[in-house]
Scaffold this active site. Structure first.
Site, PDB file in Angstrom:
ATOM      1  N   ARG A 117      -9.270  15.003   0.432  1.00  0.00           N
ATOM      2  CA  ARG A 117      -9.176  15.702  -0.860  1.00  0.00           C
ATOM      3  C   ARG A 117      -9.360  14.695  -2.007  1.00  0.00           C
ATOM      4  NH1 ARG A 117      -3.852  19.276  -2.523  1.00  0.00           N
ATOM      5  NH2 ARG A 117      -4.391  19.664  -4.697  1.00  0.00           N
ATOM      6  N   ASN A 168       5.292  11.991  -2.173  1.00  0.00           N
ATOM      7  CA  ASN A 168       4.818  13.106  -1.337  1.00  0.00           C
ATOM      8  C   ASN A 168       3.294  13.199  -1.239  1.00  0.00           C
ATOM      9  OD1 ASN A 168       4.735  13.961  -4.005  1.00  0.00           O
ATOM     10  ND2 ASN A 168       5.176  16.087  -3.514  1.00  0.00           N
ATOM     11  N   TYR A 169       2.593  12.711  -2.266  1.00  0.00           N
ATOM     12  CA  TYR A 169       1.123  12.627  -2.209  1.00  0.00           C
ATOM     13  C   TYR A 169       0.723  11.254  -2.758  1.00  0.00           C
ATOM     14  CZ  TYR A 169       0.761  17.557  -1.066  1.00  0.00           C
ATOM     15  OH  TYR A 169       0.866  18.769  -0.436  1.00  0.00           O
ATOM     16  N   LYS A 191       0.974   1.616  -9.980  1.00  0.00           N
ATOM     17  CA  LYS A 191       2.269   1.336  -9.343  1.00  0.00           C
ATOM     18  C   LYS A 191       2.503   2.499  -8.380  1.00  0.00           C
ATOM     19  CE  LYS A 191       6.771   1.585  -8.702  1.00  0.00           C
ATOM     20  NZ  LYS A 191       6.927   2.043  -7.339  1.00  0.00           N
ATOM     21  N   THR A 194       7.110   3.542  -3.645  1.00  0.00           N
ATOM     22  CA  THR A 194       7.387   2.555  -2.595  1.00  0.00           C
ATOM     23  C   THR A 194       7.070   3.158  -1.226  1.00  0.00           C
ATOM     24  OG1 THR A 194       8.929   1.377  -3.971  1.00  0.00           O
ATOM     25  CG2 THR A 194       9.190   1.098  -1.595  1.00  0.00           C
ATOM     26  N   GLU A 264       3.338  14.923 -14.633  1.00  0.00           N
ATOM     27  CA  GLU A 264       3.467  16.049 -13.692  1.00  0.00           C
ATOM     28  C   GLU A 264       4.842  15.879 -13.053  1.00  0.00           C
ATOM     29  OE1 GLU A 264      -1.063  16.297 -11.910  1.00  0.00           O
ATOM     30  OE2 GLU A 264       0.390  15.089 -10.852  1.00  0.00           O
ATOM     31  N   CYS A 298       5.622  19.617  -5.097  1.00  0.00           N
ATOM     32  CA  CYS A 298       6.045  20.077  -6.428  1.00  0.00           C
ATOM     33  C   CYS A 298       5.802  21.570  -6.524  1.00  0.00           C
ATOM     34  CB  CYS A 298       5.278  19.343  -7.508  1.00  0.00           C
ATOM     35  SG  CYS A 298       3.501  19.506  -7.385  1.00  0.00           S
ATOM     36  N   THR A 299       4.694  22.016  -5.929  1.00  0.00           N
ATOM     37  CA  THR A 299       4.303  23.412  -6.035  1.00  0.00           C
ATOM     38  C   THR A 299       4.796  24.249  -4.850  1.00  0.00           C
ATOM     39  OG1 THR A 299       2.223  22.631  -5.141  1.00  0.00           O
ATOM     40  CG2 THR A 299       2.236  23.152  -7.484  1.00  0.00           C
TER      41      THR A 299
HETATM   42  P1  NAP Z   1      10.509   9.802  -8.273  1.00  0.00           P
HETATM   43  O1  NAP Z   1      11.692   9.335  -7.552  1.00  0.00           O
HETATM   44  O2  NAP Z   1      10.666  10.227  -9.685  1.00  0.00           O
HETATM   45  O3  NAP Z   1       9.426   8.609  -8.170  1.00  0.00           O
HETATM   46  C1  NAP Z   1       8.126   8.767  -8.640  1.00  0.00           C
HETATM   47  C2  NAP Z   1       7.534   7.414  -8.960  1.00  0.00           C
HETATM   48  O4  NAP Z   1       8.228   6.834 -10.049  1.00  0.00           O
HETATM   49  C3  NAP Z   1       7.627   6.414  -7.815  1.00  0.00           C
HETATM   50  O5  NAP Z   1       6.463   5.621  -7.829  1.00  0.00           O
HETATM   51  C4  NAP Z   1       8.837   5.578  -8.204  1.00  0.00           C
HETATM   52  O6  NAP Z   1       8.845   4.298  -7.633  1.00  0.00           O
HETATM   53  C5  NAP Z   1       8.623   5.509  -9.705  1.00  0.00           C
HETATM   54  N1  NAP Z   1       9.809   5.163 -10.487  1.00  0.00           N
HETATM   55  C6  NAP Z   1      11.110   5.312 -10.166  1.00  0.00           C
HETATM   56  N2  NAP Z   1      11.888   4.893 -11.199  1.00  0.00           N
HETATM   57  C7  NAP Z   1      11.057   4.496 -12.173  1.00  0.00           C
HETATM   58  C8  NAP Z   1      11.239   3.965 -13.494  1.00  0.00           C
HETATM   59  N3  NAP Z   1      12.448   3.756 -14.019  1.00  0.00           N
HETATM   60  N4  NAP Z   1      10.154   3.668 -14.220  1.00  0.00           N
HETATM   61  C9  NAP Z   1       8.910   3.860 -13.722  1.00  0.00           C
HETATM   62  N5  NAP Z   1       8.670   4.356 -12.487  1.00  0.00           N
HETATM   63  C10 NAP Z   1       9.730   4.667 -11.732  1.00  0.00           C
HETATM   64  O7  NAP Z   1       9.819  11.024  -7.518  1.00  0.00           O
HETATM   65  P2  NAP Z   1       9.473  11.176  -5.963  1.00  0.00           P
HETATM   66  O8  NAP Z   1      10.750  11.379  -5.219  1.00  0.00           O
HETATM   67  O9  NAP Z   1       8.553  10.097  -5.547  1.00  0.00           O
HETATM   68  O10 NAP Z   1       8.628  12.530  -5.952  1.00  0.00           O
HETATM   69  C11 NAP Z   1       9.223  13.792  -5.860  1.00  0.00           C
HETATM   70  C12 NAP Z   1       9.265  14.465  -7.207  1.00  0.00           C
HETATM   71  O11 NAP Z   1       7.971  14.471  -7.774  1.00  0.00           O
HETATM   72  C13 NAP Z   1       9.682  15.926  -7.134  1.00  0.00           C
HETATM   73  O12 NAP Z   1      10.525  16.241  -8.203  1.00  0.00           O
HETATM   74  C14 NAP Z   1       8.368  16.686  -7.261  1.00  0.00           C
HETATM   75  O13 NAP Z   1       8.488  17.997  -7.736  1.00  0.00           O
HETATM   76  C15 NAP Z   1       7.639  15.794  -8.201  1.00  0.00           C
HETATM   77  N6  NAP Z   1       6.195  15.992  -8.066  1.00  0.00           N
HETATM   78  C16 NAP Z   1       5.543  16.660  -9.047  1.00  0.00           C
HETATM   79  C17 NAP Z   1       4.185  16.916  -8.931  1.00  0.00           C
HETATM   80  C18 NAP Z   1       3.445  17.677  -9.989  1.00  0.00           C
HETATM   81  O14 NAP Z   1       2.227  17.637  -9.938  1.00  0.00           O
HETATM   82  N7  NAP Z   1       4.089  18.361 -10.918  1.00  0.00           N
HETATM   83  C19 NAP Z   1       3.492  16.515  -7.786  1.00  0.00           C
HETATM   84  C20 NAP Z   1       4.193  15.837  -6.795  1.00  0.00           C
HETATM   85  C21 NAP Z   1       5.545  15.571  -6.948  1.00  0.00           C
HETATM   86  P3  NAP Z   1       9.703   4.018  -6.296  1.00  0.00           P
HETATM   87  O15 NAP Z   1       9.072   4.816  -5.220  1.00  0.00           O
HETATM   88  O16 NAP Z   1       9.567   2.562  -6.120  1.00  0.00           O
HETATM   89  O17 NAP Z   1      11.097   4.455  -6.595  1.00  0.00           O
HETATM   90  O1  G3P Z   2       3.246  18.232  -4.790  1.00  0.00           O
HETATM   91  C1  G3P Z   2       2.103  18.456  -5.355  1.00  0.00           C
HETATM   92  C2  G3P Z   2       0.768  18.730  -4.918  1.00  0.00           C
HETATM   93  O2  G3P Z   2      -0.183  17.982  -5.541  1.00  0.00           O
HETATM   94  C3  G3P Z   2       0.389  19.619  -3.855  1.00  0.00           C
HETATM   95  O3  G3P Z   2      -0.896  20.106  -4.001  1.00  0.00           O
HETATM   96  O4  G3P Z   2      -2.580  21.920  -4.057  1.00  0.00           O
HETATM   97  O5  G3P Z   2      -0.993  21.719  -2.137  1.00  0.00           O
HETATM   98  O6  G3P Z   2      -0.176  22.452  -4.345  1.00  0.00           O
HETATM   99  P1  G3P Z   2      -1.185  21.647  -3.607  1.00  0.00           P
END
Ligand code: NAP
Ligand code: G3P
Length: 502
Positions: A117, A168-169, A191, A194, A264, A298-299
Site C-alpha cells: 500500500r 500500528n502502521y 522519527k 520505536t 492524525e 485509528c479507524t
Molecule cells: P503514540 O504513543 O502517541 O506514539 C506515536 C509516535 O509519537 C511514536 O513515534 C512515539 O515514539 C512518538 N512520541 C511519543 N512521545 C512523543 C513526544 N513527546 N514527542 C514526539 N513524539 C513522541 O501512539 P501509538 O501508540 O504509536 O499509536 C496509537 C495511536 O495512534 C492511537 O491513538 C491511534 O488511534 C492513533 N492513530 C491515528 C491514526 C490516524 O490516522 N488518525 C492512524 C494510526 C494511529 P515512541 O514509539 O518512541 O514512543
Molecule cells: O490506523 C489507521 C489506518 O491508517 C488504517 O488504515 O484504511 O485500514 O483504515 P485503513
C-alpha cells in the site's frame, strides 16, 4: 546470503540497526540501543540506536543544509525518484512485511499489504505532483485595481519536515508523510515509532537506491518520551506531520510553538445501525472493522449504536462471527494476535472489567493469555461506562443500544473524538441527513470506517486531528504559495485602442 539481506546489510551489524543521515548509517555515541521484541513470542527482533540531542542537532542540520539543492531539483525528477522507490518497496515487500510482522505482531499478509500500500502511495504521490501548480491572478478582479498588477503564485517547500509515525502502521504512516514531503521539495527527518522502527528505517536504503541525495532523507531513532520534546521544539524543524495518540498530539502542539502541524490522532468511531440495515453486510463490516489487527487501528469500529428493531439479531450474529475468528501466531495469519504491549493489554482489560462491574453483558471473549485478548463483544453498554468513551485500541466492541436516530447522533457527538462515523441503513435520505449532523471528518454509509483509499481526504475533528491528509491534500499542506507580484509600468504598455464593433 539472500539478495534482500545483502542490500540491507549496510544498515546493521548483526541485529543492531543504525540510524541514517548524509547517506551514511551510524551508531549513536550514546552507546545505548533499544531492544525490539516480537510481541507474539518475545524474541528479540533487533536493536535500534538511542540517538542523543547532539545527534538530533546534527541530523536536523544536515537536512537543513540540503534544502536548497533538493528544492531546485526539478519536480519531475523528484517524482521519478518516488516511482523508483515504489518499485523497490514492491520488490522487497515480502522481506519487509515479515520484519513488520515480527516487530508489531500484525498478521503476515496484512503486514505485506501495508508495505505494498505504501508503494501505491509513492506512485500516486508522484502522479499527483500537479498539486504543486500555482496560478496567476490579475489585479482588475478587484475594484480599484488594474491588470498592470498581476500576481504569479507557485508552491514552494516549507523546509525540514519532521515525520513521526505510530506503531500500528509504522511503514505506511511514515511513508504517507515522506512521499508528499519529498515531492514538494522538502527535506525529511523521520522519527519512526520505536515498535516499528526497524522496518521504517529501511526507507534509508530504499530512498538512497532510488536516487534521493545524501541529507535529503534522514532518520532519528529513540524513545519519544526521551527525545520527542527536544525534536519537536527544535528551531530548525519547519513543520511536523504526526500520527499517534491524541495525548501525544496535544503535548507536541504545546512544545512546537508556531510550527505548522498536520495531525492524525485517536478515534472512537461509532457505527449507527438503523432497523432496516442489511444484517449480514453490517455484521461483516463490524467484524472486520472492530477486529482486524486486533482493533489496533485509528479507524477501527469502536462503538456500535443499534436501534431496537435490529439490536438483538445484530449482537447475536456479531458474537457468533467473533467466536469464529482464529487466534494465535501472526506468521500463520491468525485473525487475532498479540496486542503491542502487556501494558496496553492491562488497559483494555481494565475497560472490560469496568463495563462488566457496571452491568454490561459479555457475549463472547473476555479471555486473555499473554498479550492476546480474545475478541470480546459487550452488550448493553451504558454511558456511565468508560468503554463508551475511551479509545480501547483492542479487540473489544461495545454495543450501546439506542432508541432513536437523534439519540445516536447525540451519543456519537458527545465523544471528544471526531474521526469517522458510520450509518447502516437502506434509507439513504435519512443516512444523508444523519451524516450532516455527525461532528466527524468522514461519514461512511453502509461501510466500515477506513482511512483508505489513500487519495481520499482524511481528517479528524476535535481531538482526532488537525489538517487534512490524503495524497494531494498532504502535498498542499507540505508546501506553501510563493507570490511574486508584477507591477507593470506604463512605459512598456502596448498602445492600442479598442473599438467596439457596432
Ligand atoms: P503514540 O504513543 O502517541 O506514539 C506515536 C509516535 O509519537 C511514536 O513515534 C512515539 O515514539 C512518538 N512520541 C511519543 N512521545 C512523543 C513526544 N513527546 N514527542 C514526539 N513524539 C513522541 O501512539 P501509538 O501508540 O504509536 O499509536 C496509537 C495511536 O495512534 C492511537 O491513538 C491511534 O488511534 C492513533 N492513530 C491515528 C491514526 C490516524 O490516522 N488518525 C492512524 C494510526 C494511529 P515512541 O514509539 O518512541 O514512543
Ligand atoms: O490506523 C489507521 C489506518 O491508517 C488504517 O488504515 O484504511 O485500514 O483504515 P485503513
Amino acid at each position: 546470503m539472500s539478495k534482500e539481506i545483502e542490500d540491507f546489510s549496510v544498515m546493521k551489524d548483526g541485529l543492531e540497526y543504525k540510524y541514517y543521515t548524509m547517506g551514511e548509517w551510524k551508531v549513536s555515541t550514546s552507546g545505548n540501543t533499544i531492544p525490539i521484541y516480537n510481541p507474539y513470542n518475545d524474541k528479540l527482533v533487533g536493536e535500534v540506536q538511542a540517538c542523543t540531542p547532539e545527534e538530533v542537532d546534527q541530523i536536523i542540520s544536515n537536512a537543513k543544509d540540503n534544502i536548497e539543492c533538493w528544492e531546485t531539483t526539478p519536480i519531475k525528477e523528484r517524482a521519478d525518484i518516488l516511482q523508483k522507490a515504489a518499485k523497490l518497496i514492491n520488490r522487497w515487500a515480502d522481506y519487509l512485511g515479515k520484519l513488520l510482522m515480527q516487530e508489531n505482531g500484525k498478521p503476515l499478509n496484512s503486514a505485506i499489504s501495508e508495505i505494498k500500500r505504501t508503494a501505491l502511495i509513492f506512485n500516486a504521490t508522484a502522479e499527483s505532483r500537479d498539486s504543486l501548480i500555482g496560478k496567476t491572478i490579475m489585479g482588475d478582479i478587484l475594484e480599484g485595481y488594474s491588470r498592470e498588477k498581476m500576481s504569479i503564485t507557485y508552491r514552494v517547500p516549507l523546509g525540514v519536515i519532521l515525520c513521526i509515525g505510530p506503531f500500528n502502521y509504522p511503514f505506511n504512516l511514515t511513508g504517507s508523510k515522506i512521499a508528499p514531503a519529498l515531492v514538494a521539495g522538502n527535506t525529511v527527518v523521520m522519527k519512526p515509532p520505536t515498535e516499528g522502527s526497524i522496518t521504517a528505517s529501511h526507507f534509508g536504503v530504499i530512498l538512497e537506491k532510488a536516487g534521493v541525495p545524501p541529507g535529503v532523507f534522514n532518520t532519528i531513532t529513540g524513545r519519544g518520551s526521551e527525545i520527542g520534546d527536544y525534536l519537536v521544539s527544535h528551531s530548525d524543524i519547519n513543520m511536523i506531520s504526526f500520527t499517534g495518540s491524541s495525548q501525544t498530539g496535544k503535548r507536541i502542539a504545546e512544545k512546537a510553538e508556531m510550527k505548522p502541524l498536520l495531525f492524525e490522532l485517536g478515534g472512537k468511531d461509532a457505527a449507527i445501525v438503523l432497523d432496516d440495515a442489511i444484517l449480514e453486510n453490517t455484521v461483516d463490516a463490524i467484524i472486520s472493522g472492530a477486529f482486524s489487527y486486533n482493533g489496533q487501528r485509528c479507524t477501527a469500529v469502536k462503538r456500535v449504536l443499534p436501534m431496537p428493531g435490529i439490536a438483538d439479531r445484530l449482537v447475536k450474529r456479531v458474537a457468533e462471527e467473533a467466536k469464529k475468528l482464529t487466534i494465535g501466531d501472526p506468521a500463520q495469519n491468525k485473525d487475532i494476535g498479540p496486542i503491542i504491549s502487556s501494558k496496553q493489554c492491562d488497559y483494555i482489560q481494565e475497560l472490560i472489567n469496568d463495563a462488566i462491574d457496571k452491568g454490561a453483558e459479555v457475549k463472547c471473549g473476555n479471555k486473555r493469555k499473554g498479550n492476546i485478548i480474545w475478541p470480546t463483544v459487550l452488550d448493553k453498554v451504558t454511558e456511565d461506562m468508560r468503554i463508551a468513551w475511551e479509545e480501547q485500541f483492542g479487540p473489544v466492541i461495545p454495543f450501546i443500544r439506542i432508541k432513536s436516530a437523534q439519540e445516536a447522533i447525540e451519543i456519537s457527538n458527545k465523544s471528544k473524538y471526531g474521526l469517522q462515523g458510520m450509518i447502516f441503513t437502506e434509507n439513504l435520505d435519512l443516512a444523508f441527513n444523519i451524516a450532516q449532523e455527525l461532528e466527524v471528518g468522514t461519514v461512511q454509509i453502509n461501510g466500515k470506517s477506513s482511512r483508505g483509499p489513500d487519495h481520499f481526504p482524511f481528517l479528524g475533528t476535535k481531538s482526532s486531528g488537525m489538517g487534512t491528509q490524503g495524497i494531494s491534500y498532504a502535498i498542499k499542506n507540505m508546501s506553501r504559495p510563493k507570490v511574486v507580484v508584477m507591477n507593470l509600468s506604463e512605459q512598456g504598455k502596448l498602445v492600442h485602442e479598442c473599438v467596439w464593433k457596432e
